[in-house]
Design a protein around this motif. Structure first.
Motif, PDB file in Angstrom:
ATOM      1  N   UNK A  59       0.778  -1.099   0.053  1.00  0.00           N
ATOM      2  CA  UNK A  59      -0.108  -0.058  -0.067  1.00  0.00           C
ATOM      3  C   UNK A  59       0.541   1.375   0.080  1.00  0.00           C
ATOM      4  N   UNK A  60       1.902   1.425  -0.913  1.00  0.00           N
ATOM      5  CA  UNK A  60       2.577   2.756  -0.960  1.00  0.00           C
ATOM      6  C   UNK A  60       3.169   2.836   0.408  1.00  0.00           C
ATOM      7  N   UNK A  61       3.740   2.032   0.885  1.00  0.00           N
ATOM      8  CA  UNK A  61       4.564   2.504   2.328  1.00  0.00           C
ATOM      9  C   UNK A  61       5.865   1.890   2.154  1.00  0.00           C
ATOM     10  N   UNK A  62       6.761   2.757   2.706  1.00  0.00           N
ATOM     11  CA  UNK A  62       8.255   2.202   2.695  1.00  0.00           C
ATOM     12  C   UNK A  62       8.557   1.814   4.255  1.00  0.00           C
ATOM     13  N   UNK A  63       9.132   0.543   4.394  1.00  0.00           N
ATOM     14  CA  UNK A  63      10.012   0.244   5.501  1.00  0.00           C
ATOM     15  C   UNK A  63      11.191   0.076   5.769  1.00  0.00           C
TER      16      UNK A  63
END
Length: 233
Positions: free
Chosen positions: A45-49
């Motif tokens: 979902x368009x998130x960076x980790x």
């Protein structure tokens, strides 16, 4: 002492030579970061980790109501990354200077376990809300733990394995087109190539084979690198 033994002893005293294995390990970890960010951004979902610079920007997009971005997902990633970094800093504070290789090895082993757990979740319970949050939390915590460790190692131009802004700045500013003072352009260029390669591979795997395989590869790589980081200073 023979000439070969003298050369070996001189190399052992040279910090650049002693740190060569560590530089290779950190470049390989940069590839792993590209893999993990490809999985998280394209599959979660368009998130960076791994890249928290991008994540703060994404959180701003989400807070403004931009479609396709999630405040809960991004906030979870940021919170877990910070928890991992805090844990890494706490451990680092109790590690003697002479045992940094052992400390690095243990941190990378922990990263391998955390990312491996996320791969297992991706294979076992794909496409569920709980799995998405679990993958975000596990990989972000692992990246925070690793970043805290890498920062304490203080290897020039590789003080982070997840962000390249300052690396690119140094590469350009100190190049022949800039002030022509750079002595580490190959290392900086290698870091950029490593991130690109990891992101490209991770994106291809995530798009064509799902999230489990790239996460499993990332976990295996971290485990191998934990072994590679061992040995004497």
């Amino acid at each position: 002492m023979s000439a070969a033994e003298e050369a070996s002893a001189a190399g052992a005293r040279d910090p650049e030579v002693r740190g060569l294995r560590l530089v290779v390990v950190l470049l390989a970890l940069t590839v792993v970061s590209g893999l993990i960010d490809a999985v998280s951004y394209l599959g979660l979902g368009r998130v960076f980790t791994a890249n928290m610079t991008g994540n703060v920007v994404v959180l701003g997009f989400a807070a403004a109501g931009a479609p396709g971005f999630s405040v809960p997902h991004t906030a979870t990633s940021l919170a877990c990354f910070l928890l991992g970094a805090a844990a890494g800093g706490r451990v680092a504070a109790h590690v003697a200077a002479g045992s940094r290789r052992r400390w690095t090895r243990l941190t990378l082993a922990a990263e391998a376990v955390l990312v491996g757990a996320s791969a297992a979740a991706a294979f076992t319970w794909p496409h569920t809300t709980g799995t998405r949050y679990a993958l975000i939390a596990l990989t972000a915590f692992a990246m925070g733990l690793r970043n805290a460790t890498v920062r304490k190692l203080g290897v020039a131009d590789l003080t982070t394995t997840t962000v390249l802004t300052m690396t690119l700045t140094g590469l350009a500013a100190e190049s022949r087109l800039g002030d022509a003072t750079s002595r580490r352009s190959p290392r900086r260029a290698a870091a950029v190539v490593a991130m690109f390669a990891g992101a490209c591979l991770g994106a291809w795997l995530a798009l064509h084979h799902g999230l489990g395989i790239p996460l499993l590869i990332a976990a295996a790589a971290s485990g191998v690198l934990a072994v590679a980081a061992s040995g004497r200073e």
